[in-house]
Design a protein around this motif. Sequence first.
Motif, short mmCIF file in Angstrom:
data_model
loop_
_atom_site.label_atom_id
_atom_site.label_comp_id
_atom_site.label_asym_id
_atom_site.label_seq_id
_atom_site.Cartn_x
_atom_site.Cartn_y
_atom_site.Cartn_z
N CYS A 1 0.83 -1.21 0.00
CA CYS A 1 0.00 0.00 0.00
C CYS A 1 0.86 1.26 0.00
N VAL A 2 1.86 1.30 0.86
CA VAL A 2 2.72 2.49 0.95
C VAL A 2 3.48 2.69 -0.36
N ASN A 3 4.05 1.63 -0.91
CA ASN A 3 4.83 1.76 -2.13
C ASN A 3 3.99 2.03 -3.37
N MET A 4 2.69 1.83 -3.28
CA MET A 4 1.81 2.12 -4.42
C MET A 4 1.27 3.56 -4.39
N ILE A 5 1.52 4.30 -3.32
CA ILE A 5 0.97 5.66 -3.19
C ILE A 5 1.25 6.53 -4.41
N PRO A 6 2.50 6.65 -4.88
CA PRO A 6 2.71 7.53 -6.04
C PRO A 6 1.98 7.05 -7.30
N HIS A 7 1.84 5.74 -7.45
CA HIS A 7 1.16 5.20 -8.63
C HIS A 7 -0.34 5.48 -8.58
N VAL A 8 -0.90 5.41 -7.38
CA VAL A 8 -2.33 5.72 -7.21
C VAL A 8 -2.56 7.21 -7.46
N ILE A 9 -1.69 8.05 -6.94
CA ILE A 9 -1.82 9.50 -7.16
C ILE A 9 -1.73 9.83 -8.64
N ASN A 10 -0.84 9.14 -9.36
CA ASN A 10 -0.64 9.41 -10.79
C ASN A 10 -1.70 8.78 -11.69
N ALA A 11 -2.51 7.88 -11.15
CA ALA A 11 -3.51 7.16 -11.97
C ALA A 11 -4.63 8.11 -12.41
N LYS A 12 -5.21 7.79 -13.56
CA LYS A 12 -6.39 8.53 -14.02
C LYS A 12 -7.54 8.21 -13.08
N PRO A 13 -8.48 9.14 -12.94
CA PRO A 13 -9.63 8.89 -12.03
C PRO A 13 -10.40 7.63 -12.43
N GLY A 14 -11.02 7.01 -11.43
CA GLY A 14 -11.85 5.84 -11.67
C GLY A 14 -11.41 4.67 -10.80
N LEU A 15 -12.23 3.63 -10.79
CA LEU A 15 -11.94 2.44 -10.03
C LEU A 15 -10.78 1.69 -10.68
N LYS A 16 -9.78 1.37 -9.90
CA LYS A 16 -8.60 0.68 -10.41
C LYS A 16 -8.39 -0.62 -9.65
N THR A 17 -7.77 -1.58 -10.31
CA THR A 17 -7.33 -2.81 -9.66
C THR A 17 -5.81 -2.88 -9.82
N MET A 18 -5.21 -3.89 -9.24
CA MET A 18 -3.77 -4.07 -9.38
C MET A 18 -3.37 -4.28 -10.84
N ILE A 19 -4.29 -4.73 -11.66
CA ILE A 19 -3.99 -4.93 -13.08
C ILE A 19 -3.78 -3.59 -13.77
N ASP A 20 -4.46 -2.55 -13.30
CA ASP A 20 -4.43 -1.25 -13.95
C ASP A 20 -3.23 -0.39 -13.55
N LEU A 21 -2.54 -0.77 -12.50
CA LEU A 21 -1.43 0.03 -11.97
C LEU A 21 -0.09 -0.65 -12.28
N PRO A 22 1.01 0.11 -12.19
CA PRO A 22 2.32 -0.52 -12.41
C PRO A 22 2.58 -1.65 -11.42
N VAL A 23 3.49 -2.53 -11.80
CA VAL A 23 3.85 -3.65 -10.94
C VAL A 23 4.39 -3.12 -9.61
N PRO A 24 3.88 -3.63 -8.49
CA PRO A 24 4.38 -3.16 -7.19
C PRO A 24 5.88 -3.43 -7.04
N ARG A 25 6.54 -2.49 -6.40
CA ARG A 25 7.97 -2.63 -6.16
C ARG A 25 8.36 -1.76 -4.98
#
Length: 167
Positions: A132-156
């Motif tokens: 969750c913490v490491n995904m924060i920048p990716h969530v902030i950068n995502a386009k609005p709408g419901l997202k799943t892990m498939i829609d976001l970059p690979v966690p790292r």
Amino acid sequence: QGVGITVDEFNKRVAENKLAGHVGFSESINMIADAIGWKVNKFEQQMKPILTTIDRKSPYGFAAAGNLAGINMTGQGYVENKVKIDMIHPQQIEPEMEGTHTGDYITLKGSPPVNMAITPEVDGGIGTIAMCVNMIPHVINAKPGLKTMIDLPVPRAIMGDMRDLIG
């Protein structure tokens, strides 16, 4: 998870649908299928008690010998009426007290076959928090709408300043 309850109580709660076990099997199986382009046409889930032969105590509960130390959850996703995704998730307190060594295992049957093991397992709480913490920048950068892990970059792991990753 039923930690500390008797087998009779486990059976009663399962029959009454009052024992959660591991929540999210259906969603996880469907997300895996979506990610690789499969359509799950049937989902099944099972719960079996994990009994302890010794008293087990952890910060999360106590299980007397003969009672539940946890639950073994299994779930299957059927694609074209064949089991294509099979998840096994035994959750229990202090498994090492009875000589059980835990891990996270992934088996992909294909060409080439893939067998991966992470031992000991990644603690679910810490692993979830870290993701969750490491995904924060990716969530902030995502386009609005419901997202799943498939829609976001690979966690790292992010070792630098997260602010540098915010667009």
